[in-house]
Structures are given as C-alpha cells and as structure tokens.
Design an enzyme around this catalytic site. Structure first.
Site, PDB file in Angstrom:
ATOM      1  N   SER A  64       0.799  -1.234   0.000  1.00  0.00           N
ATOM      2  CA  SER A  64       0.000   0.000   0.000  1.00  0.00           C
ATOM      3  C   SER A  64       0.828   1.277   0.000  1.00  0.00           C
ATOM      4  O   SER A  64       0.275   2.357  -0.198  1.00  0.00           O
ATOM      5  CB  SER A  64      -0.905   0.032   1.227  1.00  0.00           C
ATOM      6  OG  SER A  64      -2.063  -0.695   0.967  1.00  0.00           O
ATOM      7  N   LYS A  67       0.421   3.460  -2.867  1.00  0.00           N
ATOM      8  CA  LYS A  67      -0.815   4.235  -3.118  1.00  0.00           C
ATOM      9  C   LYS A  67      -0.585   5.739  -3.247  1.00  0.00           C
ATOM     10  O   LYS A  67      -1.064   6.357  -4.204  1.00  0.00           O
ATOM     11  CB  LYS A  67      -1.859   3.919  -2.036  1.00  0.00           C
ATOM     12  CG  LYS A  67      -2.423   2.494  -2.149  1.00  0.00           C
ATOM     13  CD  LYS A  67      -3.319   2.145  -0.964  1.00  0.00           C
ATOM     14  CE  LYS A  67      -3.893   0.732  -1.089  1.00  0.00           C
ATOM     15  NZ  LYS A  67      -4.568   0.285   0.147  1.00  0.00           N
ATOM     16  N   TYR A 191      -3.194  -3.335 -10.477  1.00  0.00           N
ATOM     17  CA  TYR A 191      -3.021  -2.820  -9.112  1.00  0.00           C
ATOM     18  C   TYR A 191      -2.180  -3.789  -8.276  1.00  0.00           C
ATOM     19  O   TYR A 191      -1.321  -3.384  -7.487  1.00  0.00           O
ATOM     20  CB  TYR A 191      -4.406  -2.595  -8.482  1.00  0.00           C
ATOM     21  CG  TYR A 191      -4.386  -2.472  -6.978  1.00  0.00           C
ATOM     22  CD1 TYR A 191      -3.964  -1.290  -6.364  1.00  0.00           C
ATOM     23  CD2 TYR A 191      -4.767  -3.536  -6.161  1.00  0.00           C
ATOM     24  CE1 TYR A 191      -3.925  -1.189  -4.984  1.00  0.00           C
ATOM     25  CE2 TYR A 191      -4.737  -3.440  -4.792  1.00  0.00           C
ATOM     26  CZ  TYR A 191      -4.312  -2.263  -4.202  1.00  0.00           C
ATOM     27  OH  TYR A 191      -4.257  -2.161  -2.837  1.00  0.00           O
ATOM     28  N   TYR A 243      -4.493   3.826   7.578  1.00  0.00           N
ATOM     29  CA  TYR A 243      -5.691   2.982   7.697  1.00  0.00           C
ATOM     30  C   TYR A 243      -6.653   3.623   8.700  1.00  0.00           C
ATOM     31  O   TYR A 243      -6.763   4.842   8.760  1.00  0.00           O
ATOM     32  CB  TYR A 243      -5.310   1.556   8.086  1.00  0.00           C
ATOM     33  CG  TYR A 243      -4.323   0.924   7.136  1.00  0.00           C
ATOM     34  CD1 TYR A 243      -4.603   0.826   5.778  1.00  0.00           C
ATOM     35  CD2 TYR A 243      -3.115   0.434   7.576  1.00  0.00           C
ATOM     36  CE1 TYR A 243      -3.704   0.240   4.896  1.00  0.00           C
ATOM     37  CE2 TYR A 243      -2.211  -0.157   6.701  1.00  0.00           C
ATOM     38  CZ  TYR A 243      -2.514  -0.241   5.361  1.00  0.00           C
ATOM     39  OH  TYR A 243      -1.622  -0.801   4.491  1.00  0.00           O
ATOM     40  N   VAL A 261       1.303  -3.618   3.996  1.00  0.00           N
ATOM     41  CA  VAL A 261       1.175  -4.870   4.749  1.00  0.00           C
ATOM     42  C   VAL A 261       2.421  -5.753   4.711  1.00  0.00           C
ATOM     43  O   VAL A 261       2.491  -6.743   5.434  1.00  0.00           O
ATOM     44  CB  VAL A 261      -0.048  -5.721   4.315  1.00  0.00           C
ATOM     45  CG1 VAL A 261      -1.343  -5.079   4.757  1.00  0.00           C
ATOM     46  CG2 VAL A 261      -0.042  -5.991   2.828  1.00  0.00           C
TER      47      VAL A 261
HETATM   48  N1  GLU Z   1      -1.910  -5.532  -1.988  1.00  0.00           N
HETATM   49  C1  GLU Z   1      -2.530  -5.240  -0.781  1.00  0.00           C
HETATM   50  C2  GLU Z   1      -4.046  -5.254  -0.935  1.00  0.00           C
HETATM   51  O1  GLU Z   1      -4.600  -4.583  -1.771  1.00  0.00           O
HETATM   52  C3  GLU Z   1      -2.045  -3.947  -0.217  1.00  0.00           C
HETATM   53  C4  GLU Z   1      -2.598  -3.781   1.104  1.00  0.00           C
HETATM   54  C5  GLU Z   1      -1.775  -2.948   2.017  1.00  0.00           C
HETATM   55  O2  GLU Z   1      -0.547  -2.909   1.965  1.00  0.00           O
HETATM   56  O3  GLU Z   1      -2.430  -2.323   2.845  1.00  0.00           O
HETATM   57  O4  GLU Z   1      -4.713  -5.928  -0.224  1.00  0.00           O
END
Ligand code: GLU
Length: 446
Positions: A64, A67, A191, A243, A261
């Site tokens: 993430s 992002k 993604y 988050y 994550v």
């Molecule tokens: N690839 C992960 C997902 O979309 C990233 C989640 C994350 O790092 O929070 O679930």
C-alpha cells in the site's frame, strides 16, 4: 569523526527490537512466509544524504505504500479534476479493504483505501493506455521516485492474485458504478502488480524524501511530479495514510505517512526529511508494530510533528534602532532567520506603528537566510510606501537574498552590502551595489 545520526538510529532500533508482538499479513501466502525479525530504519535528507541502520537494503514488496505515489502520478498525468471526480479525499475510518463507497456519488472515499487505490491505478498514465502500458507507467513512475530502476516480485504478485477475491469484489462494485470503466479483473491485476514492486527501506526513504523535496528526487534531480501534486498527496497521507488509525497517528506522530502490509512504513516531513522503516509484524490496523514505535520515537525525539509551532515569526525582527543623529540618522530594522508571511507581517507592523522622524530607513537582511515569495513582495511594498512617505530606503543585502528588488510604482530602494555603507554619509553606492539596486538611477536616489 562519525555522524551521530546512525548511532541514534541503531540505539532506537535496539530499543524496539524486543517487541515481537503483531502478526505477519496472512492473507497473501508469500507475505506470510517473510522473515518476521527483519528490522531497519533510514532517513533521507532532502539533499540526498541517507542515514540508516539495520536491514535497510533488504527488498520487500511496497504494497500500500505505492498508493500515495501512484495517486501523485495520476494527478500529474490526468490533472486534478478527473481524479477528484472519481476518488474523494475524506478519511473513511474504515479498514483498508472495506467494501464501501460514498453513498451519493459511488466514489471511493479516498485514494489510500483499496477501493480508491484500485481506481487511481486505472487513472495512471495518459488516457487510452492498455493494462500492460499502464503497469509500465506505474513502475517507471515509482522508479523515478526512488531514483533507481525497480522491478516487481512475480511470486508475490501471483500469490496475491490467487487470493484477490476481495479486491475483485471491490473492483466489480466500482465497475457497476462506472467509477471503473474498464475490465475489473484487468485493473485489479495491474493494481496487484503495482503492490508487488520490490523496494528496500533505503528506496522508501528516498521516495519519501522526493515528496519532502517538493517532488524532485534529491539524487537524480528529476522533478517527478509538480509541487501542487505533492501538496495534495501529503495532505491525503496526513488524514488517511494510516488505515483506520489515522487520527491517533496524526495527533501522536504528526508526520504525513503511509504503511504497507509487507511491513514498510514511510513518513515525509515537508522540506526536511523522508523516513522509512521496515518490520513485518503488523498490528490489528495492518500497520507495522515496531515501525509505529519507531516513528513515535523519531517524532518526539526530533520534534518532527508537522504541527510543532515554529519560532520564526516572533524572531523575524531582531532589532529596531537608530544609527547616528541629525539629518544623517538612519533607522534600522534588522531582520533575521527565514522570513515568511508571519515574519514579514511583524516587520511591517513595526514599520507602520512607529513614526520615524528619520528620513533614512534601512531594512537590514544581513542575518536573513531565506525569504519566501510572499514575504519578499510584502517587504518591497512596505519599502514602496516608505518611499512615498518621503523616506530614503536602503536594503542591506550582502548575500543577494532579494535579487533585483523592484518596489514598483513610485518606490525606490538602494541596495548596499553593509550597514556601514548605508549609515555612512550619503555617498554613492559601490558599482556592485548599484547593479543590484532597484532604482534606475546610478546615484540611487531612492
Ligand atoms: N496488496 C494489498 C491489498 O490490496 C495492499 C494492502 C496494504 O498494503 O495495505 O490488499
């Protein structure tokens, strides 16, 4: 002599090392197989200097943390309006993979949750790219932020894709609201590749430093995204980056941040530093347990909270005094430090509220190390008004902090290199000073 910063980093890593609480991300089998004991932290300064301790060159998937960077690419590639039309900027207070959209518009609430990030992925690159070209744009863009060529981890990508039911559900929901206008599976595939880009803690610190450095990579010198994009991205990171723990983070740590994550965590403090940590065990929000502890320490040990009130405004005016007497008396307003809006306001208030019998006034910038655009314009305007009130205005500016000062209509300033030069008799300025003068006349009648 060795710098104190690596020693400090080693010390804080040792302090958090015993904490083995938290769990590896289990929903991606490849991540569940990671070494949970890895621990590293790196600082990248905005001039490219990097300090680190622990496992800072071990690669792991960005997840993430991609992002905010891909949000930046989408904003840069498509412009603000098309992106904001599809993805909001409000904190959701929900888990990162919640299947929820704004009830009236169908937009994802922000680009830091999966619904937003999947949509943002579809907006990276120019319109009309196919899925492969878009992934290339994303990997190229992430590489430009890092200042080196990055690649994807095919095993992590394949592992996540096999279990991507939830992200597929989100994408289909987005497709049904026409937020996504392409094949939902293809976008989730892209993604997921974006999330599987391999980075080290050192890379992440440099990527964060690129944001802290107004979008210019400190090592390559490349302007990766424009400044307004950086401001937008940092703002969203501040309110939505952690988050559903974003509020706690904002108050306690106060650094625009993003976690992933795989255990990475970045923070970007505008104008100062990019920080990254790596420790794979996660708390119940999905944030790295030891990463959060490290950031709490960094913020309090080094005063890095963005809401920390700077001392600059009050200190901008160092002295207000008079040199000499009689017709040659010189009123001196001595400024210091970095001057922004509040600092310039302090100087202007002093100039407006004091009535100066002296004809000659000097704004002494000898101790000023920087001045921003609004402060420069404010000081030139006050110089103009002083001229119109019959004062002869000198700008003491040996370092050319204010090059080519032009106070505009009816205003004149005489640029000199020292206060002595200004306070001496009304001798003509040196040729160098004359060149830098805001006045057209060589003798500088101001
Ligand atoms: N690839 C992960 C997902 O979309 C990233 C989640 C994350 O790092 O929070 O679930």
């Amino acid at each position: 002599m060795q710098s104190i910063i690596p020693d400090y980093l080693t010390e804080v890593l040792e302090a958090v090392h015993p904490d083995t609480s938290g769990e590896l991300a289990a929903y991606i089998p490849e991540l569940a197989a990671a070494d949970p004991d890895r621990l590293g932290a790196a600082f990248a300064m905005v001039d490219g200097e990097v300090y680190g301790s622990g496992d800072i060159d071990t690669e792991f998937t960005i997840q993430s943390i991609s992002k905010p960077f891909v949000y930046a690419l989408a904003l840069a590639d498509r412009g603000f309006d098309p992106v904001i039309a599809k993805v909001g900027v409000e904190p959701s207070g929900e888990a990162f993979n919640e299947i929820s959209l704004e009830s009236d518009t169908g937009r994802p609430r922000n680009p830091m949750i999966n619904a937003g990030a999947i949509t943002v992925h579809s907006l990276a690159g120019a319109e009309g790219l196919n899925a492969t070209e878009r992934v290339e744009r994303v990997v190229d863009g992430l590489s430009a932020f890092a200042g080196r060529r990055l690649r994807t981890d095919e095993a992590v990508y394949a592992s996540e894709m096999r279990h991507a039911h939830r992200n597929l559900a989100i994408a289909h929901m987005l497709r049904s609201h026409d937020i996504l206008v392409e094949d939902a599976r293809a976008v989730v595939d892209g993604y997921t590749r974006q999330c599987s880009v391999l980075v080290s803690t050192r890379d992440l610190a440099m990527m964060a430093a690129t944001l802290a450095n107004r979008g210019t990579n400190p090592l390559s010198g490349e302007q990766v995204v424009p400044e307004p994009v950086v401001r937008q991205v940092l703002s969203v990171m501040f309110s939505c980056g952690m988050y559903d723990a974003a509020g706690d983070w904002g108050t306690q740590v106060g650094i625009p941040a993003k976690s992933g994550v795989a255990g990475g965590l970045i923070g970007a403090l505008p104008g100062q530093i990019g920080i990254a940590t790596f420790s794979p065990r996660l708390d119940s929000h999905g944030n790295s347990v030891r990463g959060v502890s490290l950031f709490e320490r960094f913020s309090s040990d080094m005063g890095l909270h963005v809401m920390e009130v700077p001392a600059t405004a009050r200190a901008a005016l160092r002295t207000n005094h008079v040199l000499g007497s009689g017709p040659d008396a010189l009123r001196v307003l001595q400024l210091q430090g970095g001057i922004g809006f509040a600092g310039a306001e302090r100087v202007i208030r002093e100039a407006v509220n004091t009535s100066y019998p002296e004809t000659r006034v000097a704004l002494d910038l000898t101790r000023v190390h920087s001045i921003d655009d609004v402060a420069r314009r404010m000081l030139l305007e006050i110089a103009r008004r002083l001229t119109l009130d019959g004062h002869e205005v000198h700008l003491v500016d040996p370092e050319s902090i204010m090059p080519d000062p032009d106070p505009g209509d009816g205003g004149r300033v005489t640029v000199v290199d020292s206060l002595d030069e200004a306070s001496g008799s009304r001798t003509p300025p040196t040729p160098a000073a004359r060149r830098r003068s805001g006045s057209a006349s060589p003798a500088r009648p101001a």
